[in-house]
Enzyme design. Structure first.
Site, PDB file in Angstrom:
ATOM      1  N   ARG A  55       0.812  -1.221   0.000  1.00  0.00           N
ATOM      2  CA  ARG A  55       0.000   0.000   0.000  1.00  0.00           C
ATOM      3  C   ARG A  55       0.843   1.269   0.000  1.00  0.00           C
ATOM      4  O   ARG A  55       0.385   2.337  -0.378  1.00  0.00           O
ATOM      5  CB  ARG A  55      -0.914   0.029   1.231  1.00  0.00           C
ATOM      6  CG  ARG A  55      -1.874  -1.137   1.327  1.00  0.00           C
ATOM      7  CD  ARG A  55      -2.518  -1.160   2.694  1.00  0.00           C
ATOM      8  NE  ARG A  55      -1.511  -1.379   3.746  1.00  0.00           N
ATOM      9  CZ  ARG A  55      -1.772  -1.331   5.050  1.00  0.00           C
ATOM     10  NH1 ARG A  55      -3.014  -1.056   5.463  1.00  0.00           N
ATOM     11  NH2 ARG A  55      -0.815  -1.551   5.938  1.00  0.00           N
ATOM     12  N   GLN A  78       7.250  25.481  17.757  1.00  0.00           N
ATOM     13  CA  GLN A  78       6.860  26.004  16.448  1.00  0.00           C
ATOM     14  C   GLN A  78       7.330  25.049  15.364  1.00  0.00           C
ATOM     15  O   GLN A  78       8.451  24.535  15.421  1.00  0.00           O
ATOM     16  CB  GLN A  78       7.479  27.393  16.239  1.00  0.00           C
ATOM     17  CG  GLN A  78       7.129  28.061  14.915  1.00  0.00           C
ATOM     18  CD  GLN A  78       7.694  29.476  14.825  1.00  0.00           C
ATOM     19  OE1 GLN A  78       7.722  30.198  15.802  1.00  0.00           O
ATOM     20  NE2 GLN A  78       8.125  29.872  13.637  1.00  0.00           N
ATOM     21  N   ASP A  79       6.471  24.797  14.374  1.00  0.00           N
ATOM     22  CA  ASP A  79       6.810  24.000  13.199  1.00  0.00           C
ATOM     23  C   ASP A  79       6.812  24.891  11.969  1.00  0.00           C
ATOM     24  O   ASP A  79       5.898  25.708  11.785  1.00  0.00           O
ATOM     25  CB  ASP A  79       5.795  22.867  12.994  1.00  0.00           C
ATOM     26  CG  ASP A  79       6.027  21.695  13.923  1.00  0.00           C
ATOM     27  OD1 ASP A  79       6.642  21.905  14.989  1.00  0.00           O
ATOM     28  OD2 ASP A  79       5.580  20.585  13.609  1.00  0.00           O
ATOM     29  N   ARG A  90      19.553  28.714   1.491  1.00  0.00           N
ATOM     30  CA  ARG A  90      18.851  29.319   2.629  1.00  0.00           C
ATOM     31  C   ARG A  90      19.764  29.253   3.854  1.00  0.00           C
ATOM     32  O   ARG A  90      20.225  28.200   4.229  1.00  0.00           O
ATOM     33  CB  ARG A  90      17.526  28.611   2.893  1.00  0.00           C
ATOM     34  CG  ARG A  90      16.487  28.818   1.796  1.00  0.00           C
ATOM     35  CD  ARG A  90      15.117  28.310   2.229  1.00  0.00           C
ATOM     36  NE  ARG A  90      14.109  28.449   1.201  1.00  0.00           N
ATOM     37  CZ  ARG A  90      13.290  29.495   1.071  1.00  0.00           C
ATOM     38  NH1 ARG A  90      13.392  30.504   1.921  1.00  0.00           N
ATOM     39  NH2 ARG A  90      12.388  29.539   0.104  1.00  0.00           N
ATOM     40  N   HIS A  93      21.377  30.859   9.091  1.00  0.00           N
ATOM     41  CA  HIS A  93      20.693  31.741  10.026  1.00  0.00           C
ATOM     42  C   HIS A  93      20.957  31.340  11.474  1.00  0.00           C
ATOM     43  O   HIS A  93      21.213  30.175  11.770  1.00  0.00           O
ATOM     44  CB  HIS A  93      19.179  31.682   9.804  1.00  0.00           C
ATOM     45  CG  HIS A  93      18.750  31.989   8.405  1.00  0.00           C
ATOM     46  ND1 HIS A  93      19.151  33.116   7.731  1.00  0.00           N
ATOM     47  CD2 HIS A  93      17.926  31.312   7.565  1.00  0.00           C
ATOM     48  CE1 HIS A  93      18.594  33.123   6.521  1.00  0.00           C
ATOM     49  NE2 HIS A  93      17.862  32.042   6.398  1.00  0.00           N
ATOM     50  N   TYR A 162      10.820  21.785   9.698  1.00  0.00           N
ATOM     51  CA  TYR A 162      11.605  21.793  10.931  1.00  0.00           C
ATOM     52  C   TYR A 162      10.788  22.252  12.123  1.00  0.00           C
ATOM     53  O   TYR A 162       9.906  23.089  12.012  1.00  0.00           O
ATOM     54  CB  TYR A 162      12.876  22.632  10.789  1.00  0.00           C
ATOM     55  CG  TYR A 162      12.718  24.051  10.287  1.00  0.00           C
ATOM     56  CD1 TYR A 162      12.878  25.133  11.143  1.00  0.00           C
ATOM     57  CD2 TYR A 162      12.453  24.305   8.945  1.00  0.00           C
ATOM     58  CE1 TYR A 162      12.778  26.439  10.680  1.00  0.00           C
ATOM     59  CE2 TYR A 162      12.361  25.604   8.470  1.00  0.00           C
ATOM     60  CZ  TYR A 162      12.514  26.666   9.342  1.00  0.00           C
ATOM     61  OH  TYR A 162      12.406  27.954   8.885  1.00  0.00           O
TER      62      TYR A 162
END
Length: 204
Positions: A55, A78-79, A90, A93, A162
């Protein structure tokens, strides 16, 4: 109870088949955790157990109990999710105040995920580590507070998810200098050069 029995059998067969150093790699419930990857304290690669049949498949992408058993007791608040095209960079940070721990994974495509240790007290201060994350290998990467983080998209498109241990605070956000982050993500920079660039830009 049946699930517990199946998991125990899986653990026994797994360890008999592979000669892992159990201090570094442990199989707990539905996840395999490798700690201190790249010789950097706190960095973890997490691999969920994939259950597949005709499946399709099923896997637990996060289980608080399994994480706690591995010594990972952080709380996520937080997601986030992003989509990017090939070649997009990216990051890298970080937040000077309200630092975030992150549990990251890719649900579509492939990225080269990179972190730099910015913890001034750390023995690996300034050192970086990279890992390929993809929808095929299902690897997750836990990055503690105090790291700069970013990724380079290697596939035509990539979707990146994340979980964070603190909320996003725009006023405290910072980035590595552009030339430094590109060099890190291409694997061409030393820890000493990274630190020099950070100090020059008054980032740390």
């Amino acid at each position: 109870q049946m699930e517990r029995c199946i998991t125990k059998i899986f653990k026994r067969k797994y360890y008999n088949r592979k000669n892992f150093q159990l201090k570094e790699v442990s199989l707990l419930g539905q996840i395999k955790v490798k700690k201190n990857v790249g010789g950097i304290e706190g960095l973890c690669i997490i691999e969920p157990t994939l259950h597949g049949d005709s499946r399709g498949y099923f896997m637990e992408t996060y289980n608080k109990n399994d994480m706690a058993e591995a010594g990972l007791t952080m709380e996520f608040v937080q997601d986030n999710q992003s989509a990017s095209t090939k070649g997009v960079l990216r990051g890298l940070h970080f937040q000077k105040q309200h630092p975030q721990g992150k549990l990251v994974r890719v649900i579509n495509g492939t990225v080269f995920d990179v972190v730099v240790d910015l913890r001034s007290h750390s023995e690996t201060y300034g050192k970086w580590f990279g890992e390929i994350l993809s929808a095929e290998n299902n690897k997750q990467f836990y990055i503690p507070e105090g790291f700069a983080h970013g990724f380079l998209v290697l596939s035509d498109t990539a979707e990146f998810c994340y979980k964070c241990t603190d909320f996003y605070h725009r006023e405290t956000k910072a980035d590595l200098p552009g030339t430094t982050r590109k060099s890190v993500l291409n694997g061409r920079n030393s820890s000493e050069n990274i630190l020099a660039a950070l100090l020059q830009k008054d980032i740390i």
